[in-house]
Scaffold this motif. Structure first.
Motif, PDB file in Angstrom:
ATOM      1  N   GLY A   1       0.784  -1.225   0.000  1.00 15.02           N
ATOM      2  CA  GLY A   1       0.000   0.000   0.000  1.00 15.02           C
ATOM      3  C   GLY A   1       0.816   1.275   0.000  1.00 15.02           C
ATOM      4  O   GLY A   1       0.271   2.366   0.247  1.00 15.02           O
ATOM      5  N   LEU A   2       2.100   1.152  -0.253  1.00 13.01           N
ATOM      6  CA  LEU A   2       2.961   2.326  -0.313  1.00 13.01           C
ATOM      7  C   LEU A   2       4.054   2.076  -1.342  1.00 13.01           C
ATOM      8  O   LEU A   2       4.330   0.925  -1.706  1.00 13.01           O
ATOM      9  N   THR A   3       4.650   3.156  -1.808  1.00 15.38           N
ATOM     10  CA  THR A   3       5.806   3.030  -2.695  1.00 15.38           C
ATOM     11  C   THR A   3       7.009   2.799  -1.794  1.00 15.38           C
ATOM     12  O   THR A   3       7.615   3.726  -1.265  1.00 15.38           O
ATOM     13  N   PHE A   4       7.331   1.540  -1.614  1.00 13.38           N
ATOM     14  CA  PHE A   4       8.269   1.114  -0.567  1.00 13.38           C
ATOM     15  C   PHE A   4       9.596   1.852  -0.647  1.00 13.38           C
ATOM     16  O   PHE A   4      10.138   2.293   0.368  1.00 13.38           O
ATOM     17  N   SER A   5      10.122   2.006  -1.839  1.00 12.70           N
ATOM     18  CA  SER A   5      11.449   2.613  -1.986  1.00 12.70           C
ATOM     19  C   SER A   5      11.460   4.095  -1.636  1.00 12.70           C
ATOM     20  O   SER A   5      12.534   4.691  -1.513  1.00 12.70           O
ATOM     21  N   SER A   6      10.282   4.691  -1.463  1.00 14.81           N
ATOM     22  CA  SER A   6      10.194   6.108  -1.100  1.00 14.81           C
ATOM     23  C   SER A   6      10.164   6.329   0.403  1.00 14.81           C
ATOM     24  O   SER A   6      10.122   7.476   0.857  1.00 14.81           O
ATOM     25  N   TYR A   7      10.167   5.235   1.157  1.00 12.79           N
ATOM     26  CA  TYR A   7      10.030   5.330   2.607  1.00 12.79           C
ATOM     27  C   TYR A   7      11.291   4.869   3.326  1.00 12.79           C
ATOM     28  O   TYR A   7      11.933   3.891   2.930  1.00 12.79           O
ATOM     29  N   ILE A   8      11.610   5.596   4.365  1.00 10.24           N
ATOM     30  CA  ILE A   8      12.587   5.126   5.324  1.00 10.24           C
ATOM     31  C   ILE A   8      11.875   4.104   6.204  1.00 10.24           C
ATOM     32  O   ILE A   8      10.740   4.311   6.625  1.00 10.24           O
ATOM     33  N   MET A   9      12.532   2.995   6.457  1.00 15.01           N
ATOM     34  CA  MET A   9      11.935   1.918   7.246  1.00 15.01           C
ATOM     35  C   MET A   9      12.690   1.750   8.552  1.00 15.01           C
ATOM     36  O   MET A   9      13.884   2.060   8.649  1.00 15.01           O
ATOM     37  N   GLY A  10      12.006   1.249   9.541  1.00 11.84           N
ATOM     38  CA  GLY A  10      12.667   1.084  10.827  1.00 11.84           C
ATOM     39  C   GLY A  10      11.970   0.090  11.727  1.00 11.84           C
ATOM     40  O   GLY A  10      10.938  -0.493  11.363  1.00 11.84           O
ATOM     41  N   TRP A  11      12.570  -0.096  12.889  1.00 13.95           N
ATOM     42  CA  TRP A  11      12.015  -0.973  13.917  1.00 13.95           C
ATOM     43  C   TRP A  11      11.986  -0.243  15.255  1.00 13.95           C
ATOM     44  O   TRP A  11      12.921   0.478  15.602  1.00 13.95           O
ATOM     45  N   PHE A  12      10.904  -0.442  15.977  1.00 14.04           N
ATOM     46  CA  PHE A  12      10.772  -0.040  17.365  1.00 14.04           C
ATOM     47  C   PHE A  12      10.493  -1.305  18.175  1.00 14.04           C
ATOM     48  O   PHE A  12      10.141  -2.342  17.621  1.00 14.04           O
ATOM     49  N   ARG A  13      10.632  -1.209  19.470  1.00 13.88           N
ATOM     50  CA  ARG A  13      10.235  -2.316  20.332  1.00 13.88           C
ATOM     51  C   ARG A  13       9.637  -1.777  21.619  1.00 13.88           C
ATOM     52  O   ARG A  13       9.912  -0.644  22.018  1.00 13.88           O
TER      53      ARG A  13
END
Length: 121
Positions: A25-37
């Motif tokens: 549902g998004l243009t993946f390469s246009s987004y910074i991705m990350g992890w939280f916990r």
């Protein structure tokens, strides 16, 4: 936007896990991705992020040298390789996405549902 995190589980201290996040549902390469916990009774904390093309990366001090974040823009997926697990790594891990560097470590726009990691001592 949907972010589906998976790969969590129960592992002994010192072991490894590989978490993954499937994005849609998004243009993946246009987004910074990350992890939280988030551990029980604690606030959510930033773990790692990776920029649009696969680098640079940023890690929380508590996970540097043990966690490795990566992404595959062709598959719209992100991974978190976790090595030398410690009991204090036990938490629900969430994948996140945002278009800006400033937001990804503080208040990402999009959150997945989380995957549980439990580390036994």
């Amino acid at each position: 936007v949907q972010l589906q995190a998976y790969g969590g589980g129960l592992v002994q201290a010192g072991g490894s896990l590989r978490l993954s996040c499937a994005a849609s549902g998004l243009t993946f390469s246009s987004y910074i991705m990350g992890w939280f916990r988030q551990a029980p009774g604690k606030e959510r904390e930033f773990v790692a992020r990776i920029s649009w093309g696969g680098g640079p990366t940023l890690y929380a001090d508590s996970v540097k040298g043990r966690f490795t974040i990566s992404r595959d823009n062709a598959e719209n997926t992100m991974h978190l390789q976790i090595n030398r697990l410690k009991p204090e790594d036990s938490a629900v891990y969430y994948c996140v996405a945002d278009k800006t560097i400033a937001a990804i470590t503080m208040a990402p726009t999009y959150w997945g549902q989380g995957t549980q990691v439990t580390v036994s001592s």
